[in-house]
Write a protein that holds these residues in place. Sequence first.
Motif, mmCIF file in Angstrom:
data_model
loop_
_atom_site.group_PDB
_atom_site.id
_atom_site.type_symbol
_atom_site.label_atom_id
_atom_site.label_comp_id
_atom_site.label_asym_id
_atom_site.label_seq_id
_atom_site.Cartn_x
_atom_site.Cartn_y
_atom_site.Cartn_z
ATOM 1 N N ARG A 1 -53.973 102.512 -14.892
ATOM 2 C CA ARG A 1 -54.819 101.293 -13.838
ATOM 3 C C ARG A 1 -56.146 101.716 -14.189
ATOM 4 N NH1 ARG A 1 -51.527 101.507 -8.364
ATOM 5 N NH2 ARG A 1 -49.444 100.161 -9.077
ATOM 6 N N THR A 2 -56.761 102.873 -14.325
ATOM 7 C CA THR A 2 -58.230 103.038 -14.238
ATOM 8 C C THR A 2 -58.695 103.527 -15.534
ATOM 9 O OG1 THR A 2 -57.847 105.390 -13.594
ATOM 10 C CG2 THR A 2 -57.941 103.519 -11.843
ATOM 11 N N TRP B 1 -45.974 103.318 -8.724
ATOM 12 C CA TRP B 1 -45.163 104.524 -8.410
ATOM 13 C C TRP B 1 -44.289 104.390 -7.146
ATOM 14 C CZ3 TRP B 1 -46.193 107.204 -3.951
ATOM 15 C CH2 TRP B 1 -47.247 106.806 -3.302
ATOM 16 N N THR C 1 -49.744 106.702 -13.223
ATOM 17 C CA THR C 1 -50.063 105.399 -12.627
ATOM 18 C C THR C 1 -51.659 105.122 -12.568
ATOM 19 O OG1 THR C 1 -47.885 105.319 -11.534
ATOM 20 C CG2 THR C 1 -49.600 103.807 -10.696
ATOM 21 N N ASP C 2 -52.165 106.213 -11.902
ATOM 22 C CA ASP C 2 -53.546 106.198 -11.899
ATOM 23 C C ASP C 2 -54.307 105.914 -13.031
ATOM 24 O OD1 ASP C 2 -53.230 106.401 -9.092
ATOM 25 O OD2 ASP C 2 -53.639 108.456 -9.276
ATOM 26 N N ASN D 1 -48.308 110.728 -9.411
ATOM 27 C CA ASN D 1 -48.603 109.590 -10.059
ATOM 28 C C ASN D 1 -49.749 109.614 -10.796
ATOM 29 O OD1 ASN D 1 -50.161 109.809 -7.979
ATOM 30 N ND2 ASN D 1 -49.568 108.188 -6.832
ATOM 31 N N VAL D 2 -49.976 110.700 -11.535
ATOM 32 C CA VAL D 2 -51.276 110.741 -12.091
ATOM 33 C C VAL D 2 -51.165 109.747 -13.465
ATOM 34 C CG1 VAL D 2 -50.385 112.539 -13.877
ATOM 35 C CG2 VAL D 2 -52.688 112.333 -13.644
ATOM 36 N N GLN E 1 -62.017 110.509 -19.319
ATOM 37 C CA GLN E 1 -62.026 108.867 -19.081
ATOM 38 C C GLN E 1 -62.040 108.033 -20.388
ATOM 39 O OE1 GLN E 1 -65.038 107.436 -16.307
ATOM 40 N NE2 GLN E 1 -64.484 105.352 -16.381
ATOM 41 N N HIS F 1 -60.420 116.655 -16.542
ATOM 42 C CA HIS F 1 -60.204 115.048 -16.393
ATOM 43 C C HIS F 1 -60.906 114.658 -17.572
ATOM 44 C CE1 HIS F 1 -64.485 114.206 -15.634
ATOM 45 N NE2 HIS F 1 -64.767 115.470 -15.169
ATOM 46 N N TYR G 1 -57.893 109.949 -16.408
ATOM 47 C CA TYR G 1 -56.749 111.126 -16.179
ATOM 48 C C TYR G 1 -57.430 112.309 -15.506
ATOM 49 C CZ TYR G 1 -52.393 113.147 -17.576
ATOM 50 O OH TYR G 1 -51.103 113.827 -17.521
ATOM 51 N N ASP G 2 -57.091 112.505 -14.290
ATOM 52 C CA ASP G 2 -57.594 113.445 -13.339
ATOM 53 C C ASP G 2 -56.931 114.330 -12.925
ATOM 54 O OD1 ASP G 2 -59.546 114.791 -11.841
ATOM 55 O OD2 ASP G 2 -60.412 113.083 -10.984
ATOM 56 N N ARG H 1 -55.379 117.816 -7.749
ATOM 57 C CA ARG H 1 -53.963 117.632 -7.902
ATOM 58 C C ARG H 1 -52.980 118.579 -7.957
ATOM 59 N NH1 ARG H 1 -51.804 112.433 -8.708
ATOM 60 N NH2 ARG H 1 -53.348 110.709 -9.131
#
Length: 740
Positions: free
Chosen positions: A539-540, A612, A535-536, A532-533, A595, A593, A543-544, A548
Amino acid sequence: MFHVVQHQPVRLLTQTNLSSTWLKLMLSRPTALVWIWKSWSSSHSLVGNKNIILMGPPGAGKTTVGRIVAQKLDRPAVDIDDDVLEAAWNTSVSDKLRDVGSEQFLEEEGKALLKFSASGSVISLTGSNPMHAASMQHVKRSGIVVYLDVPTAVIMSRLQSMKVDRIVGQAPGVSLKDILQFRKQFYQRWHDIRVLCAGGVSAEAVAEKVLDAVKRYQNSQLETFVSTRSSRSEGSTGRDSDKYFSDVITEGLAPDGGLFVPQRGLPKFTAGEWQSLIEASYIERAQVVLERCIHPADIPASKLAEIIGTAYGENFTCSRIAPVRHLAGNQFLLELFHGPTASFKDFALQLVPHMFAYCIPRSCNYLVLVATSGDTGSAVLDGFSRLHDTDKQRIAVMNFFPEDGVSPIQKWQMIGCQKENAWSVGVKSDFDFCQTAIKQLFTNPDYTGFLTVEYGTALAAANSINWARLLPQVVYHASAYLDLVQQGTIPFGSPVDVCIPTGNFGNILAALYAKRMGIPIRRCVCASNENNVLTDFIRTGVYDLRARKLIPTLSPAVDILKSSNLERYLYMIAQEDGQLVTHLYDQLENQGHFQLGRDLLGRLQQDLVAGWCSEEECLAAIHSVYSTTGYILDTHTAVAKVVADRLQDRSCPVIISSTAHYSKFAPAILRALRIAEINQSPVSQLHLLSSYGPLPPVHWGLLETLKKRGHEDHQVCAADMSVLMSHIETLIQSHFMKVL
């Protein structure tokens, strides 16, 4: 030869009166002379001595629009009915038709047009001229054929008001609507340019659209492509560096590692233009949209129509190609699995191989490299296997897939789709490795140069990083909305949400593009599985990928951590700031990552929401939907269903993309439906599912592929770049002749 009759309600300057006007102005108003000369030369430079030839059904407004266009360009206007046919026959067209009948009328009309010649004019054809091939070939050589595409319902209304109840070629017992539909094939065959003419649009407005369309046709340099990592100031630095559609379909990845996008963005359709397509078939919608996205200098409209007809004419099991089915409440399924390999990838990959074969130079061989997480591989192999034999001799495909990262049926299918010019290679790794490896190959000039010099072979990509893969997906998102309007579910202009199971971001990007082109999509719901990269990120804004690891799931097409097409979307919302995109992806590559800033995240969240779904929720959704409706979702569609249930606010309909047929994931489906032990062959599993009379039925094309070729062998290799390169060279050696 017939003389051109000029309709001149207002004349500024014509070739016939040029010299006298010039003399008067030299003596009286030299400044006015400069202005008028510039005006005349500008209008005549648009098409030179070519004719602008208006074509369309009776009642399309060809004569009226032709006169307006002629006036604006200060050119002669010719109406074939009035100025050619009636002058030749010394009788009215209607009397001639009554006297000789349709068949002889068409023949005599064609002979008259064969004798006609003009240059630098605006010519309005009759509605039946395109039904005579020889005369259309004659007239087409003299200019640019513009098709005034008016909805049949509008034409019917106009003809009724004109008290016309029968037209040329209409046999007894054939309705006016049927003959108008029949004629469309001829308009499709001959036009260079299509102009959508919605009902209620003035002739003046249509004339302006004709002029705009002709300008576009004459200037392919307006539609170049740039990399997502190029800055606005760079753009195109000259004709030699310009990239066109025919370049990007063959090159796939930009030289700087970015992805190609249109420099001027995608075309926008007016509400009226979209509404004119409500009653159109899927193939007709595809032709209209793709003609506006692909310049005719790259693929002429007639060739594009031929390619689209080949791709969707007989290869899909449902005549509606991409039907929309009501599921429950205000949820609808967009069924994208009716193609030959049972996944949404068929929409592009039945089309792209023929585009590719048309666009590539004849002097070079091409090896198409593919990385797949499941469905793309078989779709590419099937699509390229349908090329003409002469094209297959110079185009080969190599498909890399994670050996243990796809479903058993998907693997059988990819192996079964191997043909004389197409191979599958299992890689002992995951999809991200396969995709990254291909990107590295494309950006390795030493290796690509070696293949070109040694074997006369260039590399090309058919993954969703290829721009041509995205365009057909835009079509089905637009078509789904139009279907809901056609069904009376919503009025045009009322918004919908779309929910799409998303891994590599291509399918959802196509929906976002459809929104930019004028389809009223309120928001796109990104549905992830346990990987669920995205989805995160949505929302935020972070991209991290640190810490993972890819989790194999029952929905393998979503098992992706690096979403390639996300780059195109970020470039779009960053207002084409390639430097920013480069910075973000350098950070991702080097630090794992990146941001987004607050402003950019705000723009993203205006378009996207995300959620997700766990494995247990996926299986439970399949069971629940089957229990209540008798309909079987595949695992990816189930992921989207779970997320749609969770995030839908019920204020507007949601269209869930059903991206694959459940037959491809039979073990998971059997498990979800609690039917039986699944230790059986893929063919046996499909037969077992079929015995329950499922809705929709088991995909027969997939079943036949597994029956015939399920036991063929395939190559497996280690996750090592040098090993992949060796496999590629071996394939080239076996398929293409070495350059001496």
